[in-house]
Write an enzyme that holds these catalytic residues in place. Structure first.
Site, PDB file in Angstrom:
ATOM      1  N   ARG A   1       0.816  -1.230   0.000  1.00  0.00           N
ATOM      2  CA  ARG A   1       0.000   0.000   0.000  1.00  0.00           C
ATOM      3  C   ARG A   1       0.845   1.274   0.000  1.00  0.00           C
ATOM      4  O   ARG A   1       0.419   2.321   0.473  1.00  0.00           O
ATOM      5  CB  ARG A   1      -0.973   0.025   1.189  1.00  0.00           C
TER       6      ARG A   1
ATOM      7  N   LYS B   1       3.720  11.256 -11.738  1.00  0.00           N
ATOM      8  CA  LYS B   1       2.835  10.439 -12.584  1.00  0.00           C
ATOM      9  C   LYS B   1       3.481   9.072 -12.736  1.00  0.00           C
ATOM     10  O   LYS B   1       4.624   8.973 -13.212  1.00  0.00           O
ATOM     11  CB  LYS B   1       2.653  11.079 -13.966  1.00  0.00           C
TER      12      LYS B   1
ATOM     13  N   GLU C   1      11.093  17.516 -25.513  1.00  0.00           N
ATOM     14  CA  GLU C   1      10.317  17.792 -24.292  1.00  0.00           C
ATOM     15  C   GLU C   1      10.913  18.971 -23.510  1.00  0.00           C
ATOM     16  O   GLU C   1      10.207  19.660 -22.781  1.00  0.00           O
ATOM     17  CB  GLU C   1      10.284  16.551 -23.377  1.00  0.00           C
TER      18      GLU C   1
ATOM     19  N   LYS D   1       8.774  22.639 -14.178  1.00  0.00           N
ATOM     20  CA  LYS D   1       7.892  21.505 -13.874  1.00  0.00           C
ATOM     21  C   LYS D   1       7.550  21.506 -12.385  1.00  0.00           C
ATOM     22  O   LYS D   1       6.397  21.250 -12.003  1.00  0.00           O
ATOM     23  CB  LYS D   1       8.549  20.189 -14.290  1.00  0.00           C
TER      24      LYS D   1
ATOM     25  N   GLU E   1      -3.371  17.546 -12.056  1.00  0.00           N
ATOM     26  CA  GLU E   1      -3.730  17.974 -13.414  1.00  0.00           C
ATOM     27  C   GLU E   1      -5.192  18.391 -13.534  1.00  0.00           C
ATOM     28  O   GLU E   1      -5.939  17.873 -14.354  1.00  0.00           O
ATOM     29  CB  GLU E   1      -3.400  16.875 -14.432  1.00  0.00           C
TER      30      GLU E   1
ATOM     31  N   ARG F   1      -1.358  22.071 -15.144  1.00  0.00           N
ATOM     32  CA  ARG F   1      -0.488  20.928 -15.473  1.00  0.00           C
ATOM     33  C   ARG F   1      -0.809  20.350 -16.848  1.00  0.00           C
ATOM     34  O   ARG F   1       0.069  19.795 -17.511  1.00  0.00           O
ATOM     35  CB  ARG F   1      -0.593  19.844 -14.383  1.00  0.00           C
TER      36      ARG F   1
ATOM     37  N   ASN G   1       1.044  18.795 -21.485  1.00  0.00           N
ATOM     38  CA  ASN G   1       0.685  17.859 -22.554  1.00  0.00           C
ATOM     39  C   ASN G   1       0.726  18.533 -23.925  1.00  0.00           C
ATOM     40  O   ASN G   1       0.231  17.972 -24.902  1.00  0.00           O
ATOM     41  CB  ASN G   1      -0.716  17.282 -22.309  1.00  0.00           C
TER      42      ASN G   1
ATOM     43  N   HIS H   1       1.146  16.652 -27.202  1.00  0.00           N
ATOM     44  CA  HIS H   1       0.970  15.227 -26.903  1.00  0.00           C
ATOM     45  C   HIS H   1      -0.233  14.601 -27.599  1.00  0.00           C
ATOM     46  O   HIS H   1      -0.194  13.419 -27.919  1.00  0.00           O
ATOM     47  CB  HIS H   1       0.875  15.015 -25.385  1.00  0.00           C
TER      48      HIS H   1
ATOM     49  N   HIS I   1       0.581  11.723 -29.850  1.00  0.00           N
ATOM     50  CA  HIS I   1       0.055  10.394 -29.507  1.00  0.00           C
ATOM     51  C   HIS I   1      -0.571   9.737 -30.743  1.00  0.00           C
ATOM     52  O   HIS I   1      -0.404   8.535 -30.971  1.00  0.00           O
ATOM     53  CB  HIS I   1      -0.976  10.532 -28.389  1.00  0.00           C
TER      54      HIS I   1
ATOM     55  N   HIS J   1       8.772   8.719 -28.497  1.00  0.00           N
ATOM     56  CA  HIS J   1       7.775   9.602 -27.876  1.00  0.00           C
ATOM     57  C   HIS J   1       8.166  11.089 -28.007  1.00  0.00           C
ATOM     58  O   HIS J   1       7.364  11.922 -28.422  1.00  0.00           O
ATOM     59  CB  HIS J   1       7.588   9.208 -26.409  1.00  0.00           C
TER      60      HIS J   1
HETATM   61  N1  GLY Z   1       4.485  14.647 -18.431  1.00  0.00           N
HETATM   62  C1  GLY Z   1       3.433  15.499 -18.120  1.00  0.00           C
HETATM   63  C2  GLY Z   1       3.166  15.635 -16.660  1.00  0.00           C
HETATM   64  O1  GLY Z   1       3.934  15.142 -15.866  1.00  0.00           O
HETATM   65  O2  GLY Z   1       2.196  16.213 -16.276  1.00  0.00           O
END
Ligand code: GLY
Length: 374
Positions: free
Chosen positions: A130, A152, A194, A236, A246, A250, A254, A257, A261, A275
């Site tokens: 957990r 993430k 990125e 970031k 997000e 946040r 993206n 993306h 994608h 990517h």
């Molecule tokens: N890679 C995008 C984020 O971490 O929100």
């Protein structure tokens, strides 16, 4: 215990998340002192290091030596490299292997690798017992500027990428710029895409710096590399501190993306298109689409495209063999995006270099015409 060596080249940032706040340390030679960074965070001096074959070949021994020097006992689990590793079957094996190492609540998981290792190890940390603490030691530029920071964690499902996951913050991120020397150039460039993203969404001066220093950075010049990683992580960290889950800003991360994608899906998520390459091309497309809607001046997108081309990133669909792709195919991929709400597509679009915004309910007929002409 010897104290870590502090050098002028080492920089420390903080992700301000209250009880879940943590440091990001950026600099050269950090794997050698990682044990001393990690030891004060541990409730029990036991770590399980997760890596992949490619990274382990170069960097596992130095890391283990550093853990031993700090009095940390360890086990290791080495995964096969590649995106295929991020599935439920590999996760199941990883979970069993990590538990078999005698994992306790006070143990520390350490992710030594790129985005795949970071994502799957982070998700293991979020779920095993957990929740156990974990540290990110990102070994690709993409992971150092983006995926290792912000919590993430996820693995892929049969029905889609990164659909099984959790927001779960690491206790520390250690970005050693030396490890990028063993990264294939194509991977480095993909990570650079990125990096530039931060300039495009938030900081025009940083984009201008990238235009001046991008080639030196992609040639692994230490000072530009460190500056770009620190600047990206700083942005970031600020964004994540303000919107961890997000619900707002946040989402700007993206940028590129949703288009990217679709390109990755159309190329089968294969080495045909990495990517970061897809994101770079996706950002060029986002500028193009925004220009078509009259939201951004044409010249802005052309400036971005020129810069990506100058460092060697693909900037046109024809370069990745998708010159003739039917727009409906790309639209169908885009319709599966996680940001779709009630069947409506959300896109991150630029207003200018240095400023992006979230467009809900993007006009699909316009998008189709744009993709047909792209
Ligand atoms: N890679 C995008 C984020 O971490 O929100």
């Amino acid at each position: 215990m010897t104290m870590p060596i502090m050098t002028a080249e080492r920089q420390r940032l903080r992700v301000e998340l209250g009880a879940r706040a943590y440091d990001i340390v950026v600099g050269a030679g950090l794997i050698a002192t990682a044990g001393h960074e990690i030891r004060p965070l541990m409730r029990r001096p036991h770590a399980v290091v997760v890596s992949d074959d490619n990274v382990a070949r170069h960097w596992l021994e130095p890391l283990l030596a550093s853990l031993a020097a700090a009095g940390i006992s360890y086990h290791t689990v080495v995964l096969p490299p590649g995106e295929e590793t991020k599935d439920l079957a590999h996760f199941g094996r990883l979970a069993e292997d990590v538990l078999a190492c005698g994992l306790e609540r006070g143990s520390m998981l350490i992710a030594l690798g790129g985005g795949v290792v970071g994502d799957i190890t982070g998700f293991a940390a979020a779920t095993l017992l957990r929740g156990v603490d974990f540290v990110q030691l990102p070994t690709t530029l993409l992971a150092q500027v983006d995926s290792s920071v912000g919590g993430k964690t996820a693995i892929n499902a049969a029905s889609g990428k990164i659909l099984i996951g959790a927001f779960y913050q690491p206790r520390l991120v250690v970005a050693d710029t030396d490890v990028l020397a063993t990264l294939p150039r194509r991977e480095l460039l993909a990570g650079y895409g990125e990096t530039v993203k931060y300039g495009l969404i938030r900081d025009a001066a940083f984009f201008a710096w990238c235009e001046r220093q991008g080639n030196a950075l992609c040639g692994l010049a230490p000072e530009p590399l460190r500056h770009a990683i620190v600047t990206s992580c700083q942005m970031k960290a600020e964004i994540v501190a303000g919107d961890e889950r997000e619900e707002g800003e946040r989402a700007l991360l993206n940028f590129g993306h949703t288009f990217g994608h679709a390109l990755e899906a159309e190329t089968g998520f294969s080495s045909r298109l990495l990517h970061g390459e897809a994101v770079a091309l996706g950002m060029v497309l986002a500028f193009g689409f925004a220009a078509r809607l009259g939201l951004v001046a044409e010249g802005e997108g052309e400036r971005v495209r020129r810069h990506f081309a100058a460092v060697g990133l693909p900037t046109r669909l024809a370069e990745i063999g998708l010159g003739e792709v039917a727009p409906e195919r790309l639209l169908a991929h885009m319709a599966k995006d996680k940001k779709v709400r009630d069947g409506k597509l959300t896109l991150i679009l630029p207003r200018r270099i240095g400023e992006a915004f979230i467009m809900r309910d993007a006009p699909t007929a316009e998008l189709r015409d744009f993709l047909a002409a792209a």
